[in-house]
Design an enzyme around this catalytic site. Structure first.
Site: not given
Ligand code: GLN
Length: 491
Positions: A80, A155, A179
Site C-alpha cells: 500500500k 482504504s 481498512s
Molecule cells: N473507513 C474507515 C475510515 O475512513 C477506516 C479506515 C482505515 O481503517 N484506514 O476512517
C-alpha cells in the site's frame, strides 16, 4: 508454467524450492498479469517492474549459491502506498505528497526485503487511509475484479484488487478502522488486523496513531499467517511496538477447532442494515464452525453500538494533529504564496481532498477548548467500555464471530455523496481497533443477492493470533472456496 499468477505464496515457495520455476519467471508472469488487468483495476499507483526483475535475478543467484534469505525468497509483493519506500514514490494516496522520494525504508518494507521478496510497486488507497472504497484517492479510484463497476473496498483497495485479480500473491495494507478486513471481505480475500503493536508502524504514514496497524491481504489463511510472521515482532523504532517475538502460527494452524467456544453477538445479529445475502452466508458460516466442533455461545457487547461514533471522534482528532506536518516545507507539494502562512494554507487547500479536510475540521473541533470533554473525552470513555466489554466476553469464549462488513461491494459513486453511509461500512470492524484486539476476515462464498464475496470476521484476544488463524484455517479448508475456480473472479 501456466497460471503461475494464481499460485499462493506458499505454493510459489514450494515451486522455487523444487527448482520448477525461477524468481525471474514468477516476476515476468506477474508483470504480464499487471499489463493484462491493471488498465481496468487501477490497483497500482507506481509499478517498479525494473526493480522487480532486478530483485528476482538477485534472488535466483542467492538460491543457486544456497544462500536464500527465507523460504519465500523470490516470491514478490507490493505495498500500500503509505509504506515508506526508499527512493520509490510514496504518496499515501494524496496529491500533497506528490513527488516525495523517501530517504529510508519503513520496517515492514525492510523486513519484506530481508526475507528476499522482490518489490512489485506501490498500491492505490483512499487519501491518508481515510475511506472505505478508494474513491477518496487523489489519483482516481481502483475497481473490484469481481465487478469492475464496483469498489474494491478501502482504504487498502489497491492492495485487495491486485491480490484478488492474481496480480500478486500477497500485499500489505493498514487497518485503522477496518481498512484491511473490509476490502478483503469485498474482494473475497483473507485480511488480518493484528493486535495493536504487533507490527511496527515505523515508516507507515500516520493517520490515527493509536489505531493504525498494518496487516496482510492474501488469498489463503496460511499465506496471511506466514506474512505476519515475516513482518511482525518487536521493533525498537516504534515506541508502541510490543517487546515480543512473533510465535510460530503455522506450527499449530491445522489443529482444528474442536471444543472452541465462539461468541455470536446478540446486538449485531439483531441490528438492521445488514444485507440479507450477507446474513445468509454468515449464518451458514456460523453453522459450519459448529459442524467443525466449535460451540456457539450468545454474547452481548453493548458498547459496539457506539463504536462508529467514538471512532469518528478519536480518529479525526489524531489525524488533525498528524497531518499538521504537511506544511509545504518538508514534503511533496508546494504552492507558493506571498508569505509562509499563505504558502502553507494554499498548499493544504490544493493538496488535500475533501474527506481529509472534513476529518481535520472534525478533529480540530473535537479537540478545541470547551468541547474537548464533551467529544474527545467521551469518545475515550467509550473506548474504555469497549475494552472492558471484550475482556468480559473473552473470559467465556475463545473467539467472536461477526460479519466483516454489512454489505458486499457497492457501485462506484453509490456512497460518495453521503459520508455517513460510507462510515457505516466499518460498523463491525471499528470496535476491534478501539480495543486493540486481533481479527481476521475470511471469505465465506458469494452472496445470493449479487454473486459478490462475503466475509466472516473472527475476533481474538489481544496477541491470540494463533487461535484466530487455527479457526480461520479450519473454516477455509472445510469450505473449499479459496484456491478453487469458484473463488476467483473471471477477470
Ligand atoms: N473507513 C474507515 C475510515 O475512513 C477506516 C479506515 C482505515 O481503517 N484506514 O476512517
Amino acid at each position: 508454467m501456466t497460471d503461475l499468477h494464481w499460485r499462493s505464496a506458499t505454493e510459489l515457495a514450494g515451486l522455487l524450492a523444487n527448482g520448477e520455476v525461477s524468481a525471474v519467471e514468477i516476476a515476468q508472469a506477474l508483470i504480464e498479469r499487471a499489463d493484462e488487468v491493471d488498465g481496468q483495476l487501477h490497483a497500482y499507483l507506481h509499478r517498479t517492474d525494473e526493480r522487480l526483475l532486478e530483485d528476482a535475478r538477485a534472488s535466483d543467484e542467492r538460491r543457486a549459491s544456497g544462500q536464500t534469505r527465507s523460504r519465500f525468497d523470490g516470491v514478490p509483493t507490493a505495498h500500500k502506498d503509505l509504506f515508506v519506500t526508499k527512493g520509490v514514490p510514496t504518496t499515501s494516496g494524496s496529491r500533497i505528497l506528490e513527488g516525495w522520494l523517501p530517504t529510508y525504508d519503513g520496517t515492514l518494507v525492510k523486513r519484506s526485503a530481508q526475507a528476499g521478496l522482490p518489490l512489485q510497486g506501490k498500491l492505490n488507497m483512499d487519501e491518508f487511509a481515510m475511506g472505505s472504497s478508494t474513491e477518496n484517492s487523489g489519483y482516481g479510484p481502483s475497481r473490484n475484479p469481481w465487478n469492475t463497476k464496483s469498489v474494491p473496498g478501502g482504504s487498502s483497495g489497491g492492495s485487495s484488487a491486485l491480490v484478488a485479480a492474481g496480480g500478486t500473491p500477497w500485499s500489505w495494507g493498514t487497518d485503522t478502522g477496518g481498512s484491511v478486513r473490509q476490502p478483503a471481505s469485498l474482494c473475497g480475500l483473507v485480511g488480518v488486523k493484528p493486535t495493536y503493536g504487533l507490527v511496527s508502524r515505523f515508516g507507515v504514514v500516520a493517520f490515527a496513531s493509536s489505531l493504525d496497524q498494518p496487516g496482510p491481504l492474501t488469498r489463503t489463511v496460511t499465506d496471511a499467517a506466514a506474512f505476519l510472521q515475516i513482518a511482525g515482532g518487536h521493533d525498537p523504532m516504534d515506541s508502541t511496538s510490543i517487546p515480543q517475538a512473533v510465535p510460530d502460527y503455522l506450527g499449530s494452524i491445522s489443529g482444528g477447532i474442536e471444543g472452541m467456544r465462539i461468541g455470536i453477538v446478540t446486538e449485531i445479529e439483531e441490528a438492521e442494515g445488514t444485507q440479507p445475502g450477507v446474513k445468509t452466508r454468515v449464518g451458514e458460516a456460523y453453522r459450519r464452525l459448529e459442524k467443525l466442533g466449535a460451540e456457539l455461545v450468545e454474547v452481548s457487547l453493548p458498547s459496539f453500538e457506539f463504536g462508529i461514533s467514538a471512532y469518528y471522534l478519536v480518529a479525526p482528532a489524531e489525524c488533525s494533529s498528524n497531518l499538521a506536518r504537511y506544511d509545504a516545507v518538508r514534503y511533496g507539494l508546494r504552492v507558493e504564496g506571498p508569505d509562509v502562512v499563505s504558502m502553507t494554507s494554499r498548499t493544504r487547500d490544493e493538496g488535500f481532498g475533501d474527506e481529509v479536510k472534513r476529518r481535520i475540521m472534525l478533529g480540530t473541533y473535537a479537540l478545541s477548548a470547551g468541547y474537548y470533554d464533551a467529544y474527545y473525552g467521551k469518545a475515550q470513555r467509550v473506548r474504555t467500555l469497549t475494552i472492558r466489554d471484550l475482556e468480559r466476553v473473552f473470559t467465556d469464549v475463545d473467539l467472536i464471530a461477526t460479519p466483516t462488513s454489512p454489505s458486499t461491494a457497492f457501485e462506484l459513486g453509490a456512497k460518495t455523496a453521503d459520508p455517513l453511509s460510507m462510515y457505516l461500512n466499518d460498523v463491525f470492524t471499528v470496535p476491534v481497533n478501539l480495543a486493540g484486539n486481533a481479527a481476521i476476515s475470511v471469505p465465506c462464498g458469494t452472496s445470493p443477492d449479487d454473486e459478490l464475496p462475503v466475509g466472516l470476521q473472527l475476533i481474538a484476544k489481544a496477541l491470540d493470533e494463533t487461535t484466530m488463524f487455527r479457526a480461520a484455517y479450519a473454516f477455509e479448508q472445510d469450505l473449499g472456496w479459496a484456491g478453487s475456480e469458484e473463488g476467483r473472479p473471471s477477470l
